[in-house]
Enzyme design. Sequence first.
Site, PDB file in Angstrom:
ATOM      1  N   ASP A   1       1.286  -3.996  12.912  1.00 50.02           N
ATOM      2  CA  ASP A   1      -0.661  -4.216  13.544  1.00 50.02           C
ATOM      3  C   ASP A   1      -1.213  -4.900  12.466  1.00 50.02           C
ATOM      4  OD1 ASP A   1       0.774  -2.481  16.137  1.00 50.02           O
ATOM      5  OD2 ASP A   1       1.452  -2.154  14.215  1.00 50.02           O
TER       6      ASP A   1
ATOM      7  N   HIS B   1       0.044   1.228  15.661  1.00 53.20           N
ATOM      8  CA  HIS B   1       1.087   1.111  15.075  1.00 53.20           C
ATOM      9  C   HIS B   1       2.286   1.104  15.651  1.00 53.20           C
ATOM     10  CE1 HIS B   1      -2.131   3.647  12.822  1.00 53.20           C
ATOM     11  NE2 HIS B   1      -1.722   3.489  12.051  1.00 53.20           N
TER      12      HIS B   1
ATOM     13  N   GLU C   1       1.109  -1.048   0.286  1.00 52.39           N
ATOM     14  CA  GLU C   1       0.196   0.029   0.015  1.00 52.39           C
ATOM     15  C   GLU C   1       1.015   1.359   0.194  1.00 52.39           C
ATOM     16  OE1 GLU C   1      -2.209  -0.954   3.593  1.00 52.39           O
ATOM     17  OE2 GLU C   1      -3.557  -2.427   2.806  1.00 52.39           O
TER      18      GLU C   1
ATOM     19  N   ILE D   1      -1.404  -6.940  10.329  1.00 51.98           N
ATOM     20  CA  ILE D   1      -0.577  -8.219   9.096  1.00 51.98           C
ATOM     21  C   ILE D   1      -2.313  -9.129   9.394  1.00 51.98           C
ATOM     22  CG2 ILE D   1       0.407  -9.650  11.155  1.00 51.98           C
ATOM     23  CD1 ILE D   1       2.651  -9.468   8.698  1.00 51.98           C
TER      24      ILE D   1
ATOM     25  N   GLU E   1      -4.471  -6.215   3.355  1.00 52.02           N
ATOM     26  CA  GLU E   1      -3.341  -6.545   2.991  1.00 52.02           C
ATOM     27  C   GLU E   1      -3.051  -8.283   2.619  1.00 52.02           C
ATOM     28  OE1 GLU E   1      -5.015  -4.939   4.941  1.00 52.02           O
ATOM     29  OE2 GLU E   1      -3.231  -3.191   5.221  1.00 52.02           O
TER      30      GLU E   1
ATOM     31  N   LEU F   1      -6.227  -2.076  -0.968  1.00 49.27           N
ATOM     32  CA  LEU F   1      -6.129  -1.727   0.675  1.00 49.27           C
ATOM     33  C   LEU F   1      -6.588  -3.341   1.118  1.00 49.27           C
ATOM     34  CD1 LEU F   1      -7.431   1.145   2.479  1.00 49.27           C
ATOM     35  CD2 LEU F   1      -6.315  -0.823   3.928  1.00 49.27           C
TER      36      LEU F   1
END
Lengths: 324, 330
Positions: A87, A131, A31, A89, A62, A60
């Site tokens: 975070d 994050h 991304e 994943i 993952e 967007l």
Amino acid sequence: MSSKTMNIVQSINSTLDYMMTRDTSIILLGEDIGIDGGVFRVTEGLQKKYGKERVIDMPLVELGIVGMAIGMSLTGLRAVPEIQFQDFIYTAFDQIVNQAAKMRYRSGGEYNVPMVLRTPYGGGIRGGLYHSQSGEAYFAHTAGLTVVTPSNPYDAKGLLIKSLRLNDPVIFLEPKKLYRSQKQEVPEEEYEIPIGKASLVHEGNDFTFITYGSMVPTVMNTVSKNNLDADVIDLRTLVPYDGETILNSVKKTGRVIIVHEAPRTLGMGSEISAFIAERAIDYLLGPILRVTGPDTPFPYRLEEHYLPNEMRILKAVHKMQQYR
Amino acid sequence: MDEKEKIIDGYRAMVLSRTLDKKIVMSQRQGRVGFYTPTMGQEATQVGLSMNLEDQDLIFEYYRDVPLMLHRGVKPETIIDQIIGNSDDKEKGRQMPSHYTAKDHNFMSVQSPVATNLPPAVGAAYSIKYQKKDGIVIATFGDGSTSTPDFHAALNLAAVFDLPVVFLCENNKWAISYPVEKQTRSEIWKKAEGYGMRGVLVDGNDLLEMYKVAKEEIDKVRVDGKPVLIEAVSYRMGPHSTSDDPSKYRTDDVKEGSDKDPIVIAERKLKMLNYIDDQAIEKIKVEAKERIDRIFDEREKIAAPKPETMFEDIFENSNWIIDEERGEIL
């Protein structure tokens, strides 16, 4: 030997560039990695140089980024997916654990997934719960994954080159707090740092500090500021970790302090301390201590209390000094 | 191979698969096989699709795709070796039955979690396009898979990147005990429109219809390089697996030999076309049975994999942790 002064971001960026020029099978996807150069600018300029088909800005999703990377890596390419923050994943966890990690095994070696999944991890940037996570233990617990985390620009290059030459999936965890915090001379020519080989970054006789990634500078600063006579081991690879270097040091010092940012329960420290207890208990002069993040989510305003720091490390040192 | 031969060949693969299916289920009941997911009822769907494939096409199959594999030339030996998990099994006996790998025919390796094969299929299609290779990608799955995030991700990505993927939904009406009516409020083939790709509904019980529709769609994919979602409706005539008792959740079973059985439908149509007669049908069935019985008995005699193979293929090169564990266990 010519070299350049670089931070980790520049080191990874130039290494990707170097490898992409030489290995045309390498393909990047993630991304905002293309036109925007990644939110941390790690892939800055690469799309311009290698094109939109090779440095792919992804929707967007993952699980789709990792899933597609696996399919690419099964069919002649060497995919380097970026997950913007570690975070994020978890929707891709099924792909990582049940596809990438098991492909070679379940196909009896007919198929393999040469993929290097890059993702920034850890706190220290005021990122709050989503994050800042250090999820390395999730990956370390899965057979079939190699887990690597550099702590400085020099190692970042050598570990990334080596990872990009493995024929199996690598989880490449980048300590985002250190992305730009330190500069180092990085040779311009290529070199590999072997997987599974720790670095003894400081030598001494009284303590063995075992750490990796984002905590290495914290431990090093504590050691030098307080003149601790200590070995500091930067693991560099979490799976497989370097048992030999650990044991050699433990047998010398007899006092072990393991430092990591991830929560304590079943973190890397648990594995390392069990490993030491199984093989070197006779050499230990005191308990194996862990200085880690607590078993709480990662707090935003209070992150300096969450992250292991000099004070907490010294507390462990003082506790250890009671054992002679 | 002319059209007639091609269709008879398709029918022959359906019979071979049905024969193998029944043999494995019976062997499971006799305790000779641990587990199996029967494929009975989905033969026409898979063979009708397979009749349109080329050697270079890549297939991300799922665990009920034995007819597709057999039609494409995978030997029954390969299937049986995997089911038994003997030392000739390409997977070295690691996966539970029904999870095949056949790289020599461009079949990927089957996983249990449904639909996780779909995003990798899209990545493989990207690979083909990027490397300017020939071929398309086939990704197969059942009706239950359409509820997963992987289905959504894969269809969206294939559409966004204009990739040559044929998504074949083998709608056999059941996800173990859960009926398709409860799986989704919309028709599966119509979901394609939401992703900006072509979608088509076909009678997956009818070999000739499936062959025709799949041909039209696959030809388009080969030309325009864009994905398609094919919903082929059939019926899971057997249980989900040999561990499942469908009488707990359904009463509308389609029995073998009934007029909804895809093999019966194929026979009726092929006879109408004068491609085969009862004598030819009988011959195909007898040959299949003799072949499968013989192979099964043969493969059953092959030894189990050696214990040390458990520690192979985790990585290209082993590491000290695995080596130590092998030493402790063996």
